[in-house]
Scaffold this motif. Structure first.
Motif, PDB file in Angstrom:
ATOM      1  N   ASP A   5       0.846  -1.206   0.000  1.00 57.57           N
ATOM      2  CA  ASP A   5       0.000   0.000   0.000  1.00 57.57           C
ATOM      3  C   ASP A   5       0.873   1.245   0.000  1.00 57.57           C
ATOM      4  OD1 ASP A   5      -2.244  -1.482   0.158  1.00 57.57           O
ATOM      5  OD2 ASP A   5      -2.347  -1.434   2.339  1.00 57.57           O
ATOM      6  N   ILE A   6       1.887   1.212   0.883  1.00 57.73           N
ATOM      7  CA  ILE A   6       2.743   2.383   1.000  1.00 57.73           C
ATOM      8  C   ILE A   6       3.478   2.637  -0.307  1.00 57.73           C
ATOM      9  CG2 ILE A   6       4.905   3.174   2.022  1.00 57.73           C
ATOM     10  CD1 ILE A   6       3.842   2.820   4.584  1.00 57.73           C
ATOM     11  N   ARG A   7       4.052   1.551  -0.876  1.00 60.06           N
ATOM     12  CA  ARG A   7       4.813   1.743  -2.118  1.00 60.06           C
ATOM     13  C   ARG A   7       3.914   2.247  -3.230  1.00 60.06           C
ATOM     14  NH1 ARG A   7       8.572  -3.472  -1.441  1.00 60.06           N
ATOM     15  NH2 ARG A   7      10.067  -2.496  -0.053  1.00 60.06           N
ATOM     16  N   SER A   8       2.746   1.621  -3.300  1.00 57.18           N
ATOM     17  CA  SER A   8       1.828   1.989  -4.369  1.00 57.18           C
ATOM     18  C   SER A   8       1.347   3.426  -4.183  1.00 57.18           C
ATOM     19  CB  SER A   8       0.677   0.986  -4.362  1.00 57.18           C
ATOM     20  OG  SER A   8      -0.498   1.578  -4.744  1.00 57.18           O
ATOM     21  N   ALA A  13       1.446   9.110  -5.447  1.00 57.91           N
ATOM     22  CA  ALA A  13       1.542  10.479  -4.929  1.00 57.91           C
ATOM     23  C   ALA A  13       2.636  11.249  -5.653  1.00 57.91           C
ATOM     24  CB  ALA A  13       1.832  10.436  -3.433  1.00 57.91           C
ATOM     25  N   LYS A  14       3.744  10.537  -5.939  1.00 57.32           N
ATOM     26  CA  LYS A  14       4.875  11.213  -6.599  1.00 57.32           C
ATOM     27  C   LYS A  14       4.533  11.553  -8.042  1.00 57.32           C
ATOM     28  CE  LYS A  14       8.991   9.642  -4.198  1.00 57.32           C
ATOM     29  NZ  LYS A  14       9.876   8.492  -4.174  1.00 57.32           N
ATOM     30  N   THR A  24      -5.426   8.507  -8.628  1.00 57.89           N
ATOM     31  CA  THR A  24      -4.931   9.802  -8.170  1.00 57.89           C
ATOM     32  C   THR A  24      -5.547  10.127  -6.806  1.00 57.89           C
ATOM     33  OG1 THR A  24      -4.907  10.420 -10.458  1.00 57.89           O
ATOM     34  CG2 THR A  24      -4.600  12.189  -8.894  1.00 57.89           C
ATOM     35  N   ALA A  25      -6.822   9.708  -6.650  1.00 58.25           N
ATOM     36  CA  ALA A  25      -7.493   9.959  -5.365  1.00 58.25           C
ATOM     37  C   ALA A  25      -6.721   9.280  -4.237  1.00 58.25           C
ATOM     38  CB  ALA A  25      -8.924   9.447  -5.421  1.00 58.25           C
ATOM     39  N   ASP A  26      -6.206   8.061  -4.476  1.00 60.43           N
ATOM     40  CA  ASP A  26      -5.395   7.371  -3.455  1.00 60.43           C
ATOM     41  C   ASP A  26      -4.180   8.203  -3.116  1.00 60.43           C
ATOM     42  OD1 ASP A  26      -7.025   5.189  -3.368  1.00 60.43           O
ATOM     43  OD2 ASP A  26      -5.864   4.024  -4.823  1.00 60.43           O
ATOM     44  N   GLY A  27      -3.557   8.747  -4.181  1.00 58.97           N
ATOM     45  CA  GLY A  27      -2.360   9.568  -3.984  1.00 58.97           C
ATOM     46  C   GLY A  27      -2.682  10.805  -3.173  1.00 58.97           C
ATOM     47  N   GLU A 243      -9.518   2.097   2.852  1.00 60.49           N
ATOM     48  CA  GLU A 243      -8.919   1.044   2.023  1.00 60.49           C
ATOM     49  C   GLU A 243      -9.707  -0.251   2.084  1.00 60.49           C
ATOM     50  OE1 GLU A 243      -5.269   0.737   4.110  1.00 60.49           O
ATOM     51  OE2 GLU A 243      -4.237   2.138   2.814  1.00 60.49           O
ATOM     52  N   MET A 244     -10.651  -0.321   3.008  1.00 56.13           N
ATOM     53  CA  MET A 244     -11.325  -1.601   3.264  1.00 56.13           C
ATOM     54  C   MET A 244     -12.494  -1.860   2.335  1.00 56.13           C
ATOM     55  SD  MET A 244     -11.678  -2.105   7.283  1.00 56.13           S
ATOM     56  CE  MET A 244     -10.279  -2.628   8.228  1.00 56.13           C
TER      57      MET A 244
END
Ligand SMILES: [Fe+2]
Ligand SMILES: [Fe+2]
Length: 346
Positions: A5-8, A13-14, A24-27, A243-244
């Motif tokens: 999750d963090i890597r993705s 985000a970057k 993009t919303a996740d980012g 995330e669930m």
């Protein structure tokens, strides 16, 4: 947050991309979460306390003296408010007051020890660069200070209190193990310990005009740092809930009020030995926790902020709402964190 999750999320985000499996919303969500963590990190650097450097334990006014009426429980404490307590002699009220305050500190430090162990386990499985790592370590360091501070208070008060009930002591070494497979449940439990103790301490600080300075100092330091910890737990739960999947989120909505209710008793209700020690009639204990009108009112008051979190994060649904009601912890919802109860009632 899992490693993937963090890597993705970080990669999204970057790049601001819409790579498969992440949006993009996740980012954006990840960026908001890390901004919040940054703010808390800065807070930990700029405003933190040392259990011994910031409290002058040996100052003359800190002395524990006999028959000190400042230990009499104020009416904001459910025991202090009950007619049975108020009918006791002054000496007895002081004795009970000291035991009660020392025991809340002891249960508090038992909770914090669980938090530290679980938090360290949680951050240690995060990848390099994970923003939660640094904050988790700041919070653990602060909780170490709280443990030292609470234990010093108990020792100096000279009351040999047991802390939480027996079942809690038995399960407490196992609870931190949940922090990696079930981080949301773990942080719900942490919040369930932090909210009632924070509520009780803030009410005592606000209402009592005369407190023993040792007790007042310890509480002031704790309330100041706990605000940060509670903010983190709120944001952590909100972030990870998004995330669930639906089924897991529904299960969480049911687990949430149950954990709150069970752990509130551990913090606020004294263990069985209290009744024996001070010959408290069973009916009195039942009335205080939580059969009386005052008891009920306190129980719902404690969770006003938590209900706000449940509403905001989608944990309040028709079924879970019924559960909140059945557990007697339903009621008004704070508009903002730590909204005074009187303002909410008005
Ligand atoms: Fe704490
Ligand atoms: Fe805390």
């Amino acid at each position: 947050m899992t490693l993937m999750d963090i890597r993705s999320a970080r990669s999204v985000a970057k790049k601001g991309s819409t790579r498969k499996g992440a949006s993009t919303a996740d980012g954006e969500r990840f960026n908001e979460f890390t901004d919040m963590i940054d703010t808390l990190n800065k807070g930990s650097v700029n405003r933190s306390f040392d259990a011994y450097g910031d409290i002058d334990w040996d100052a003359p006014e800190m002395k524990i003296i006999e028959n000190d009426e400042r230990w009499i429980l104020p009416a904001v404490d459910p025991i202090g408010k009950h007619p049975w307590y108020q009918s006791q002699t002054k000496e007895r009220q002081i004795e009970i007051g000291m035991w009660r305050q020392a025991n809340v500190a002891k249960v508090g430090l038992e909770f914090e020890a669980i938090l530290i162990r679980g938090m360290i386990q949680y951050v240690m499985q995060l990848p390099n660069g994970a923003p939660e790592f640094r904050y988790g370590m700041h919070e653990s360091k602060e909780e170490c200070n709280h443990i030292m501070m609470f234990q010093e208070l108990v020792n100096r008060m000279g009351v040999d209190v047991p802390g939480g009930p027996r079942w809690f002591k038995i399960v407490s070494p196992l609870v931190p193990l949940a922090s990696t497979p079930l981080p949301l449940t773990f942080f719900t439990g942490i919040l369930a310990g932090e909210e009632p103790i924070d509520h009780l301490q803030k009410s005592i600080l606000r209402s009592a005009d005369q407190l023993h300075p040792m007790f007042a100092n310890v509480m002031a330091v704790h309330v100041a740092e706990e605000a940060r910890h509670i903010s983190y737990a709120h944001e952590f739960i909100k972030y990870h809930l998004k995330e669930m999947g639906k089924a897991k989120k529904f299960m969480s909505s049911l687990m949430f009020p149950i954990v709150m209710r069970v752990l509130c008793d551990v913090i606020v209700k004294p263990p069985k030995s209290f009744r024996k020690e001070f010959d408290v009639p069973k009916e009195v204990m039942d009335e205080i926790f939580w059969d009386s009108e005052d008891g009920r009112a306190l129980l719902t008051e404690v969770f006003a902020d938590v209900r706000m979190l449940a509403n905001d994060s989608g944990l309040m649904n028709p079924v879970s709402r019924k559960l909140w009601r059945a557990l007697k912890i339903d009621g008004k919802v704070s508009r903002y964190r730590s909204q005074p109860h009187e303002e909410m009632a008005a």
